[in-house]
Design an enzyme around this catalytic site. Structure first.
Site, PDB file in Angstrom:
ATOM      1  N   GLU A 158       0.843  -1.208   0.000  1.00 29.71           N
ATOM      2  CA  GLU A 158       0.000   0.000   0.000  1.00 29.71           C
ATOM      3  C   GLU A 158       0.871   1.249   0.000  1.00 29.71           C
ATOM      4  O   GLU A 158       0.640   2.188  -0.760  1.00 29.71           O
ATOM      5  CB  GLU A 158      -0.937  -0.008   1.217  1.00 29.71           C
ATOM      6  N   ARG A 182      -4.488  32.129 -19.824  1.00 29.20           N
ATOM      7  CA  ARG A 182      -5.069  33.186 -18.976  1.00 29.20           C
ATOM      8  C   ARG A 182      -4.160  34.429 -19.008  1.00 29.20           C
ATOM      9  O   ARG A 182      -2.959  34.326 -18.702  1.00 29.20           O
ATOM     10  CB  ARG A 182      -5.194  32.664 -17.535  1.00 29.20           C
ATOM     11  N   GLN A 208       7.367  35.021 -13.725  1.00 28.60           N
ATOM     12  CA  GLN A 208       8.176  34.024 -13.027  1.00 28.60           C
ATOM     13  C   GLN A 208       7.496  33.532 -11.741  1.00 28.60           C
ATOM     14  O   GLN A 208       7.643  32.372 -11.351  1.00 28.60           O
ATOM     15  CB  GLN A 208       9.536  34.637 -12.673  1.00 28.60           C
TER      16      GLN A 208
END
Ligand code: FAD
Length: 412
Positions: A273, A299, A310
């Site tokens: 797991e 955008r 940056q």
């Protein structure tokens, strides 16, 4: 409850042919490690994007509804048999190959709760049955688990025994015909649907971990009572509940292996797991990265794409670093297990690194998306909610750090 009862799904087209089997041995491990766009992973991702895209996902996420038809499609595609023996209809893949497939499913399928539930069954419940179950137990359940007609769950955690798993208090009292279980298990993935549970209980609370024994208990056994599906922050499409045992009588044949062998079976399951359950999350993180790059490229603010700032591009570069680092840790742990080498340190590092990478990467993505990241409509916030559980299940981040510190030889 079986999937076939819950869905009228017709057989699913398997799409493109499977890519060729990986090279065996060292080359296959190297390929998995270095090739972020490994053909096996890409094939699984494409299949998932085509067959596991469900327009009702947002609504199901809201209402905590499992997608039974998606489960059946995974089963028809052979996903529950990735690591199973061929005699039960499994593919018996090498570990790295199986993880590439799961990583691809995580990348292509936006219903992360579905793939989490699948991986959880395959890597904990099924692996325990495969590794330690009797031939009769395997023959009774593996074909149904692989076909998707039965659901399996793995029940260790209790309300008062979480990180300290071996302090469990569910008892298995010996009778002339077998055992009687009493106690409660908590936060059990797939419990509301499970037809069969791997259950850990103690046959002798006085001897601590040496009394822990595991059992295979059908979900319809009288005295096994499953609580209601519990709404949770993320992975809301994965069913999840507590389970009570009230004088639940089971035959001796329900025991998996010997009395007292449960702790080592649990430890084996936890190593799988820890090492590998985050494979689908790592795949999802790559999708989050791709979505974020696309958004930041289109955008515009202050007359340019926000990705040109940056302050936006560097955090995105850090998602890339987190993703590749998580992949390397994941496949290193898999490679060690595949070779039969000790992998406890590698599995703890993989669990810690991958779960933290998925969480931090999703948070960065949310921030880059601004308000669109925060509102439900754009589905970015769901990625953050889905990432939250990763730092808890399979041993929290603190517990992984404890394991790493212990293996480094630190006192404590
Ligand atoms: C989505 C999800 C699915 C799950 N599915 C299953 C399942 O199928 N089967 C199952 O058996 N369980 C399942 N669990 C339970 C999971 O294994 C436990 O939640 C986990 O082991 C932590 O136990 P706990 O929640 O009781 O937290 P606790 O153990 O109470 O820990 C609480 C906090 O204390 C910290 N802590 C505890 N001990 C130490 C320590 N020694 N050093 C430092 N910090 C410590 C932990 O890091 C954590 O921050 C699931 C949980 C989640 C969230």
């Amino acid at each position: 409850m079986s999937v076939s009862d819950a869905t009228n799904a017709s057989p699913v087209s398997t799409g493109d042919a499977e890519p060729p089997r990986l090279l065996s041995g060292a080359e296959s491990i190297l390929e998995a490690l270095i090739d972020v766009d490994h053909p096996r992973k890409v094939a699984a991702s494409r299949w998932a994007a085509e067959h596991l895209t469900d327009p009702s996902l947002a609504e199901r996420d809201h209402s905590c509804t499992f997608w039974a038809e998606g489960w059946k499609r995974l089963a028809d595609r052979g996903m529950f048999g990735l690591l199973a023996d061929e005699r039960h209809g499994g593919q018996n893949l090498e570990l790295c190959a199986a993880l590439l497939t799961i990583e691809g499913l995580g990348h292509g399928c936006r219903d992360e709760g579905l793939i989490f539930a699948m991986s959880s069954q395959v890597l904990t419940m099924q692996l325990t049955l495969q590794r330690f179950g009797s031939k009769d137990q395997q023959d009774r359940w593996m074909p149904h688990l692989l076909s998707g007609d039965a659901f399996g769950a793995f029940a260790m955690t209790e309300p008062n025994s979480g990180s300290d798993a071996y302090s469990l208090s569910t008892t298995a009292e010996r009778t002339s015909e077998g055992y009687v279980l009493n106690g409660e298990k908590a936060w059990i993935t797939m419990a509301p649907l499970a037809d069969v549970f791997v259950v850990f209980a103690t046959v002798n609370p006085d001897v601590g971990r040496w009394g822990i024994t595991s059992f295979l208990v059908p979900g319809d056994t009288p005295g096994l009572i499953v609580g209601p599906n519990m709404p949770k922050s993320g992975m809301r499409t994965t069913p999840f509940a507590n389970v009570r045992f009230e004088n639940c009588a089971i035959p001796e044949s329900a025991r998996i292996g010997a009395e007292g062998a449960g702790a080592s079976m649990f430890s084996s399951a936890m190593e799988a797991e820890r090492g590998f359950l985050l494979a689908s999350g790592v795949g999802a993180l790559q999708r989050v990265l791709e979505d974020t790059v696309e958004f930041a490229s289109s955008r515009e603010q202050f007359g340019q794409a926000i990705g040109a700032f940056q302050g936006v591009s560097h955090p995105i570069a850090e998602i890339k670093l987190a993703h590749e680092s998580a992949r390397l840790l994941l496949y290193k742990a898999a490679a060690l297990q595949q070779r039969g080498d000790a992998s406890m340190m590698a599995a703890a590092l993989a669990k810690l690194g991958a779960s933290e990478a998925v969480l931090s990467g999703s948070l960065t993505s949310l921030e880059v998306h601004g308000a669109r990241g925060y509102v439900t409509e754009y589905e970015v916030e769901r990625e953050v909610r889905n990432a939250l559980g990763g730092v808890i299940y399979g041993g929290s981040s603190a517990i992984q750090k404890n394991i790493i510190a212990r293996l480094l030889g630190l006192p404590g």
